[in-house]
Design an enzyme around this catalytic site. Structure first.
Site, PDB file in Angstrom:
ATOM      1  N   ASP A  35      10.399  -6.156  -4.202  1.00  0.00           N
ATOM      2  CA  ASP A  35      10.391  -5.166  -3.127  1.00  0.00           C
ATOM      3  C   ASP A  35      11.657  -5.259  -2.281  1.00  0.00           C
ATOM      4  O   ASP A  35      11.763  -6.125  -1.409  1.00  0.00           O
ATOM      5  CB  ASP A  35       9.146  -5.393  -2.254  1.00  0.00           C
ATOM      6  CG  ASP A  35       9.042  -4.400  -1.114  1.00  0.00           C
ATOM      7  OD1 ASP A  35       8.303  -4.668  -0.146  1.00  0.00           O
ATOM      8  OD2 ASP A  35       9.721  -3.351  -1.177  1.00  0.00           O
ATOM      9  N   SER A 200      23.218   9.395   3.336  1.00  0.00           N
ATOM     10  CA  SER A 200      23.536  10.403   2.331  1.00  0.00           C
ATOM     11  C   SER A 200      23.899  11.670   3.097  1.00  0.00           C
ATOM     12  O   SER A 200      23.109  12.140   3.926  1.00  0.00           O
ATOM     13  CB  SER A 200      22.307  10.666   1.445  1.00  0.00           C
ATOM     14  OG  SER A 200      22.516  11.816   0.636  1.00  0.00           O
TER      15      SER A 200
HETATM   16  O1  LIG Z   1       4.313   0.387   2.080  1.00  0.00           O
HETATM   17  C1  LIG Z   1       5.195   0.699   1.341  1.00  0.00           C
HETATM   18  C2  LIG Z   1       5.660  -0.198   0.219  1.00  0.00           C
HETATM   19  N1  LIG Z   1       4.831  -1.376   0.103  1.00  0.00           N
HETATM   20  C3  LIG Z   1       5.569  -2.405  -0.649  1.00  0.00           C
HETATM   21  C4  LIG Z   1       4.744  -3.658  -0.786  1.00  0.00           C
HETATM   22  C5  LIG Z   1       3.413  -3.366  -1.436  1.00  0.00           C
HETATM   23  C6  LIG Z   1       2.680  -2.291  -0.657  1.00  0.00           C
HETATM   24  C7  LIG Z   1       3.538  -1.053  -0.527  1.00  0.00           C
HETATM   25  N2  LIG Z   1       5.846   1.857   1.416  1.00  0.00           N
HETATM   26  C8  LIG Z   1       5.584   2.809   2.380  1.00  0.00           C
HETATM   27  C9  LIG Z   1       6.398   2.874   3.473  1.00  0.00           C
HETATM   28  C10 LIG Z   1       6.183   3.841   4.444  1.00  0.00           C
HETATM   29  C11 LIG Z   1       5.129   4.718   4.288  1.00  0.00           C
HETATM   30  C12 LIG Z   1       4.325   4.648   3.173  1.00  0.00           C
HETATM   31  C13 LIG Z   1       4.528   3.678   2.198  1.00  0.00           C
HETATM   32  O2  LIG Z   1       3.386   5.620   3.252  1.00  0.00           O
HETATM   33  C14 LIG Z   1       3.612   6.357   4.440  1.00  0.00           C
HETATM   34  O3  LIG Z   1       4.710   5.729   5.086  1.00  0.00           O
END
Ligand SMILES: O=C(CN1CCCCC1)Nc1ccc2c(c1)OCO2
Length: 333
Positions: A35, A200
């Protein structure tokens, strides 16, 4: 001057990529989610409740494990998932590169998103160590620990649509991309400090025939742990304006469209160049099994506070996480 490579493979629907690492002595092989959007290396513990069906880490059977007394950690992610626990140091090998005393954070509490995801045993955080959550003393990521031994202080992510990809450490595989690598400097302002963040300065929708271009500057992060491409409302609306069946669905929490729609490509600028995400990558999945409505791979970042170039965008490129030059590189492939 070490170099290493490790294979990574997507779970169904390219939702997350799983990469195996070795922890402890004798080695315990654990399937992990790499990650680049966080900085804690944590694993499910053998005695942690909710881990049935998961491969777990047992510090008690590792002769090289040492408890880090008084250390604890707790993390919550943008999707609402969370975990917390205590800390050991142990040997961690990724792609034949070994860190002998890596902080291994052992989860003693897990949210349901993790207990229900039996494909993975934990996360390898690859963002900056400055946002590691261990208290009282933040710990170094595995990459920051191995970095000084690498031929070049960088790693690359080569995620692929529906097939195995790879993470390389210490070198750029010149056969893994076409054309030039376009670089953008990391953004250091407070919101983005700690992440692989870049600006970007424009985008376009559609292939070279009918394209609508926008000059909206997007500041976002390259995040292998997030499935989708999450961008500002204006950009997302401009994209779906080119998809006649698209609607922004309250019920589904984002844009949906007819599964048989032909989706336009999405191109975003990076430095002197640009990266094109093929339209097919932007059809994420049916909203329910067998439904003829599909959920978009591009969605709004409203409520997040930052834009996220997740796996939908990353799998269109070879991405260079260049710590030595504090920059992010993107190349077509
Ligand atoms: O949470 C994450 C990524 N995360 C990485 C580790 C495992 C669980 C998921 N991404 C994410 C980041 C912001 C967000 C979202 C998802 O949904 C709405 O806003």
């Amino acid at each position: 001057d070490e170099q290493g490579t490790v294979a990574t493979a997507a779970t169904t629907e390219d939702t997350e990529w799983i990469t195996s690492i070795s922890v402890g002595t004798p080695a315990q092989t654990l399937p992990m989610d790499f990650d680049t959007g966080s900085s804690d290396l944590w694993v499910m513990g053998a005695s942690t409740s909710g881990t049935s069906g998961h491969t777990t880490y047992n510090a008690n059977t590792s002769t090289s494990a040492e408890a880090m007394s008084g250390a604890t950690w707790t993390i919550s992610y943008g999707d609402g998932s969370s975990s917390s626990g205590d800390v050991y140091t142990d040997v961690v090998t990724i792609g034949n590169l070994t860190v002998s005393q890596q902080a291994v954070e052992v989860a003693t509490t897990l949210s349901s998103e993790f207990t229900s995801d039996t494909a993975l045993s934990g996360l390898v955080g690859l963002a900056m160590s400055s946002i590691n959550t261990v208290k009282p003393t933040a710990q170094q990521t595995w990459f920051d620990n191995i970095k000084s031994n690498l031929a070049s202080p960088l790693f690359t992510a080569d995620l692929k649509h529906g097939e195995q990809g790879s993470y390389n450490f210490g070198y750029i595989d010149s056969s893994a991309y076409t054309g030039s690598i376009y670089y953008a400097d990391l953004v250091t302002s407070s919101t983005y400090a700690g992440f692989w963040s870049f600006v970007s300065n424009g985008y376009s929708v559609g292939s070279n025939t009918t394209t609508t271009t926008g000059s909206t500057a997007v500041t976002g992060i390259a995040d292998t742990g997030t499935t989708l491409l999450m961008l500002p409302d204006a950009v997302v609306a401009a994209y779906y304006a080119e998809v006649s069946s698209a609607v922004d669905s309250e019920q589904e929490g984002g844009y949906i469209f007819s599964c048989d729609a032909t989706l336009p490509d999405f191109t975003f600028n990076v430095g002197e160049g640009s990266i094109t995400v093929p339209g097919e990558y932007l059809n994420f999945e049916a909203i329910s099994t067998g439904s003829s409505s599909c959920y978009g791979g591009l969605q709004s970042d409203s409520g997040i506070g930052i834009s996220i170039f997740g796996d939908v965008a990353l799998k269109a490129a070879l991405v260079v996480f260049d710590s030595g030059n504090s920059r992010l590189g993107w190349a077509a492939k």
